[in-house]
Design a protein around this motif. Structure first.
Motif, PDB file in Angstrom:
ATOM      1  N   PHE B  71       0.969  -1.531  -0.103  1.00  0.00           N
ATOM      2  CA  PHE B  71       0.013  -0.102  -0.126  1.00  0.00           C
ATOM      3  C   PHE B  71       1.061   1.441   0.049  1.00  0.00           C
ATOM      4  O   PHE B  71       0.830   2.363  -0.587  1.00  0.00           O
ATOM      5  N   ARG B  72       1.654   1.119   1.633  1.00  0.00           N
ATOM      6  CA  ARG B  72       2.464   2.431   1.105  1.00  0.00           C
ATOM      7  C   ARG B  72       3.206   2.244  -0.264  1.00  0.00           C
ATOM      8  O   ARG B  72       4.024   3.864  -0.780  1.00  0.00           O
ATOM      9  N   ASP B  73       4.073   1.579  -1.050  1.00  0.00           N
ATOM     10  CA  ASP B  73       4.984   1.257  -2.103  1.00  0.00           C
ATOM     11  C   ASP B  73       3.921   1.768  -3.208  1.00  0.00           C
ATOM     12  O   ASP B  73       3.978   3.082  -4.205  1.00  0.00           O
ATOM     13  N   THR B  74       2.547   1.970  -3.165  1.00  0.00           N
ATOM     14  CA  THR B  74       1.267   2.121  -3.836  1.00  0.00           C
ATOM     15  C   THR B  74       1.189   3.677  -4.117  1.00  0.00           C
ATOM     16  O   THR B  74       1.099   4.491  -4.866  1.00  0.00           O
ATOM     17  N   MET B  75       0.994   4.031  -3.067  1.00  0.00           N
ATOM     18  CA  MET B  75       1.115   5.640  -2.197  1.00  0.00           C
ATOM     19  C   MET B  75       1.966   6.713  -2.915  1.00  0.00           C
ATOM     20  O   MET B  75       2.233   7.711  -3.225  1.00  0.00           O
ATOM     21  N   ARG B  76       2.732   5.788  -2.736  1.00  0.00           N
ATOM     22  CA  ARG B  76       4.000   6.736  -2.686  1.00  0.00           C
ATOM     23  C   ARG B  76       4.836   6.822  -4.438  1.00  0.00           C
ATOM     24  O   ARG B  76       5.287   7.946  -4.909  1.00  0.00           O
ATOM     25  N   GLY B  77       4.004   6.045  -4.972  1.00  0.00           N
ATOM     26  CA  GLY B  77       4.330   5.647  -6.688  1.00  0.00           C
ATOM     27  C   GLY B  77       3.098   6.715  -6.780  1.00  0.00           C
ATOM     28  O   GLY B  77       4.001   7.369  -8.248  1.00  0.00           O
ATOM     29  N   GLY B  78       2.334   6.726  -6.867  1.00  0.00           N
ATOM     30  CA  GLY B  78       1.082   7.373  -7.226  1.00  0.00           C
ATOM     31  C   GLY B  78       1.433   8.825  -6.912  1.00  0.00           C
ATOM     32  O   GLY B  78       0.487   9.735  -6.917  1.00  0.00           O
ATOM     33  N   LYS B  79       2.009   9.513  -6.097  1.00  0.00           N
ATOM     34  CA  LYS B  79       2.287  10.539  -5.491  1.00  0.00           C
ATOM     35  C   LYS B  79       1.678  11.070  -4.913  1.00  0.00           C
ATOM     36  O   LYS B  79       0.725  12.471  -4.584  1.00  0.00           O
ATOM     37  N   PHE B  80       1.121   9.873  -3.703  1.00  0.00           N
ATOM     38  CA  PHE B  80      -0.526  10.472  -2.887  1.00  0.00           C
ATOM     39  C   PHE B  80      -1.208  11.097  -3.530  1.00  0.00           C
ATOM     40  O   PHE B  80      -2.396  12.025  -2.379  1.00  0.00           O
ATOM     41  N   LEU B  81      -1.461  10.956  -5.063  1.00  0.00           N
ATOM     42  CA  LEU B  81      -2.623  11.784  -5.552  1.00  0.00           C
ATOM     43  C   LEU B  81      -3.701   9.780  -5.484  1.00  0.00           C
ATOM     44  O   LEU B  81      -5.206  10.106  -5.758  1.00  0.00           O
ATOM     45  N   ASN B  82      -3.887   9.008  -5.091  1.00  0.00           N
ATOM     46  CA  ASN B  82      -4.333   8.012  -5.540  1.00  0.00           C
ATOM     47  C   ASN B  82      -5.403   8.008  -4.477  1.00  0.00           C
ATOM     48  O   ASN B  82      -5.565   8.096  -3.521  1.00  0.00           O
TER      49      ASN B  82
END
Lengths: 251, 637
Positions: B71-82
């Motif tokens: 989850f953290r990796d995904t949010m970071r990858g999306g620059k917290f706009l997810n």
């Protein structure tokens, strides 16, 4: 460098058709599909051809180039002389719909006749354990991109429409082998592959292996081992005798 | 009256890629009758092109992995706009969805103890991608295709007909969604083979049509990716979010010209391949952005040790999220350190033994040998950015995949929110499985809740037919005709050059002007021949969708005055915390066949507290505004 390539393309439909000659620009590094696309964009906007990935991964653009079954997207123009006439025709084993697009529904019908993957009862998701060396046998067959070039080239059905009912073709005989060699599958398809899929029609001429764009060893690794399994069960005299005496189930 | 073939189903799924097939399986297993409609043959969808793998925190390769890390990796990858709820569901459910595929017959590569092997990928903390060499997408699509066959076999045993409850409508294009009283009532389209019309009367439609890459000149996407689902949803009244975020995959082939854009899997870097410029420098070490400082190795030695010891070392910046790597390559080329054909070098040859390369990356080996005369076990590949994926799509409810239009659902690439401003590699295949299933379930529950079924009016069918056939008639004013192939090329050039990887206000405005001009000309598109398997006509129909989604991309890109993930503004090069929580929603402004597009700003609901607490305050400070963090427990404590 760019040069005018000579293309001879079959155009028509189920009722009639003919080969038509075109001159199309060819550039460095291009494949036959690029020329077909240029033909569509500049001369024949309604020329029918199937294609998708243009990278040899989806198996859509199957046709015959100078009579040989090939993927149009993986056939480099550089393998031909610049003044050579390149003849592109639809796969001959299937009924033509239009231009280079044949009706391949035969394949999808055969796919449905093969008993599906059958896992052992009680094995829960997440509990599957298999060794790499054991999955590799079936993985080779699962590289298949279903281009149907092996089906197209197979002489059992290429000029013998009448055999289609009884014969599933190399792609689906290989599918049976894939399931039979799956480390966890528990179904038995050995009798069916002979009786329903028509394995006996195959006389291992290896044409399918030769045209496979994925270089799968269809004959050596799938068809011959399946023939051996059928032979072991049906024609091994000791097994035969044992079956007669003990009336084994499932044989 | 228009001659039309009619079918009646509980659920109609449009698109037969990973998301569509997973939705079909779910809806059928719930007992409903399902049709799946696809533009190509069954089993050819774009999912087959996915190479690297499917991200799921099973923890087989590193037991420290779990859904929170994913989850953290995904949010970071999306620059917290997810959409954080989607990212949460995705991270939690992905392992189950992968294991489920094994019960359908999938054969993933294995670990030494017989479990599913997992590989490294950009932005993922641990080796997380379930894979089959570099043909994972093919395995997914074939597995689900075969699962569908097995469901048909069950129906055959029960009803004597394989297609009694589940039928594949292959080479069939949907051109209109039909509604009654604001709810979905059906879908109208044509058979590609014959050109004959077909009407699906259904209360629920699941859109799973994939992306929009064919609006760009250099793309890894196939002809099918014309934004059909995006356009259908928009025209039906749903909103599209995040359309400004388009992912340019850093490594596409750059030579020869005819294969420019074809994908080179990130697995090359995951397995040890490194990027080098023309001077032989591993330049990525110079491109670690502030938000990722401290998370990536800053020396080649540490980066190389990381492959074998992940606890004591940080990962190589070659595996930064895709947007970062694509921008870095773009800059290197611009500054004159490009390869002979204008890319960078991707070197696996000097990093792994020949046999190992051929075993782990067979299709890359094959692709370069066949198409570029390059032996990747002996020489480096030349690679450059290629349009690969659209993060933007139909706004859906995370749990049910329902759009704002009753009866309309969406999953996979054509839906939006899950990946924020940038998708991590490997998160697409898992997205398809998680939200494909949820869409199937959402549609099934919606259908079960209905008292009465909506019906399709004859007027809508006639209008659909007229609209579809317009390109045969030519311009109604007798003026000049337009060729669909020419117009398509111009559209692709426009998007590639003016709304591509690096954007500026004046260029985007120019693109919008050109799109307006194309909009005027698209009415004049005229096709030759008849309706039977006519690619010129098919393109003419798809072109309208490409134009519509291009307008969405351009208009949203102009509004967002910051750089984030798959949206880079040369004139606003920084991340702006004020923009982090703001979504741009595109909506149709009228009911024309190619409607005008309105863009509005909408705020996302703040992240649930337990999820927010998964991050260090010091990391959140890089993305959030001061006001947003005022209530954070570390601040109030």
């Amino acid at each position: 460098m760019a040069y005018p390539a000579k293309l001879r393309v079959w155009r028509g439909d189920a009722t009639s058709g003919e080969l038509q000659d075109f001159e199309v620009e060819a550039n460095e590094g291009e494949v036959v599909l690029d020329l077909i696309h240029r033909l569509q964009a500049t001369q024949t906007p309604d020329l029918a051809v199937r294609w998708n990935c243009k990278a040899g991964k989806c198996g859509s653009c199957s046709a015959e180039v100078n009579g040989r079954p090939r993927l149009l997207c993986m056939t480099r123009m550089s393998i031909f002389d610049e003044d050579e006439i390149i003849t592109v025709t639809p796969m001959r084993t299937f009924p033509v719909i239009r231009d280079l697009v044949p009706d391949v529904s035969y394949n999808y019908e055969k796919a449905r006749e093969i008993p599906s993957f059958t896992p052992p009862e009680g094995l829960e998701p997440g509990e599957y354990r298999m060794q790499q060396v054991d999955v590799e046998r079936s993985q080779e067959f699962r590289k298949c991109i279903e281009c149907f070039l092996c089906q197209d080239t197979c002489h059992v059905i290429r000029d013998h429409e009448e055999n289609k009912e009884a014969f599933a073709g190399p792609r689906y005989l290989m599918r049976v082998a894939e399931l039979e060699m799956h480390p966890l599958d528990v179904a038995d398809r050995v009798d069916a592959v002979q009786d329903a899929q028509g394995l006996g029609y195959c006389n291992i001429t290896k044409c399918c292996t030769e045209v496979c764009p994925e270089s799968i060893h269809i004959t050596d690794n799938a068809l011959i081992p399946m023939k051996e399994r059928v032979a072991d069960r049906r024609y091994d005299p000791i097994v035969w005798l044992g079956n007669k005496i003990f009336k084994r189930n499932g044989a | 009256m228009t001659e039309v073939e009619r079918h009646n189903y509980d659920v109609v799924v449009i698109g037969a890629g990973g998301a569509g097939l997973r939705a079909v399986i779910e809806a059928r297993q719930r007992g409903l009758s399902v049709a799946v409609v696809c533009k190509s043959l069954f089993g050819k969808a774009h999912t087959v092109m996915a190479e690297g793998g499917c991200a799921a925190s099973m923890g087989n390769a590193n037991s420290h992995d779990n859904w929170q890390v994913h989850f953290r990796d995904t949010m970071r990858g999306g620059k917290f706009l997810n959409n954080w709820r989607m990212a949460e569901l995705h991270a939690k459910e992905a392992p189950d969805r992968v294991w489920e595929l094994e019960t359908y017959g999938a054969l993933f590569d294995r670990t030494a103890d017989g479990r599913i092997s997992q590989r490294n990928f950009g932005g993922h903390t641990y080796p997380r991608l379930a894979h089959v060499g570099d043909r994972t997408g093919l395995e997914l699509i074939r597995t689900m295709q075969q699962k569908i066959v097995s469901l048909q076999q069950e129906d055959h045993r029960r009803y004597g007909d394989y297609e009694a409850k589940l039928k594949v409508f292959a080479e069939c294009t949907v051109t209109e969604l039909v509604k009654e009283d604001g709810r979905v009532a059906g879908a109208f389209g044509y058979w590609r083979e014959s050109g004959r019309f077909v009407l699906f009367e259904t209360p629920a439609v699941v859109l799973a049509t994939g992306g929009i890459g064919k609006s760009f000149k250099v793309t890894s996407n196939s002809w099918e990716y014309t934004g059909d689902g995006h356009a259908l949803a928009l025209r039906a009244g749903a909103g599209l979010i995040n359309m400004e975020f388009v992912q340019f995959h850093p490594t596409g082939m750059v030579w020869p010209p005819s294969v420019k854009g074809i994908l080179v899997t990130e697995g090359v870097r995951g397995d040890g391949g490194v990027l080098k410029n023309a001077e032989g420098e591993r330049f990525m070490f110079r491109y670690i952005p502030d938000v990722f400082k401290g998370q990536y190795a800053d020396s080649e030695e540490e980066a190389d040790r990381w492959y074998t010891d992940q606890e004591g070392n940080r990962r190589t910046p070659d595996l930064l999220p895709r947007d970062e790597v694509a921008r870095a390559i773009n800059t290197e080329v611009k500054e004159g350190r490009g390869s002979p054909h204008g890319g960078m070098f991707l070197d696996i040859a000097s990093r792994l033994p020949t046999e190992e390369i051929r075993k782990r990356l067979p299709s890359m080996y094959h692709q370069f040998r066949e198409l570029a005369d390059v032996d990747i076990t002996a020489e480096p590949m030349e690679v450059g950015p290629t349009c690969h994926y659209v993060m933007g799509g139909i706004e859906v409810d995370p749990d049910t995949a329902a759009s704002t239009v009753p009866g309309l659902f969406a999953a996979g690439e054509c839906s939006g929110g899950m990946h924020g401003s940038n998708r991590l590699g490997g998160n697409s295949l898992s997205d398809l499985l998680v939200f494909g299933r949820r869409a199937g379930l959402g549609a099934a529950e919606y259908v079960e809740s209905l008292d009465a079924r909506p019906s399709v009016s004859e007027a809508d069918v006639t209008a659909g037919a007229t609209h579809a056939l317009a390109p045969f008639d030519g311009p109604d004013d007798g003026g000049g005709e337009e060729n669909p192939y020419t117009l398509h090329t111009e559209l692709q050039q426009t998007m590639n050059e003016l709304v591509g990887i690096i954007r500026k206000a004046d260029e985007i405005e120019k693109a919008i002007d050109r799109l307006a001009e194309i909009r005027g000309r698209i009415r004049r598109v005229t096709v030759e021949g008849n309706r039977q398997y006519n690619p010129g006509w098919h393109l003419a129909v798809d072109l309208r969708n490409m134009l519509l989604v291009s307008e969405c991309v351009a208009r949203a890109a102009l509004r967002r005055t910051e750089s984030r993930g798959g949206h880079t503004r040369d004139d606003f090069p920084q991340l702006d915390a004020q923009w982090r929580n703001r979504l741009l929603v595109c909506a149709a402004a009228d009911d024309q066949p190619v409607p005008a597009v309105d863009v509005e700003v909408k705020e996302q609901p703040p992240m649930r507290r337990d999820l927010l607490e998964l991050f260090e305050l010091s990391e959140l400070e890089k993305y959030y505004t001061e006001d947003e963090l005022a209530g954070h427990p570390e601040r109030t404590a």
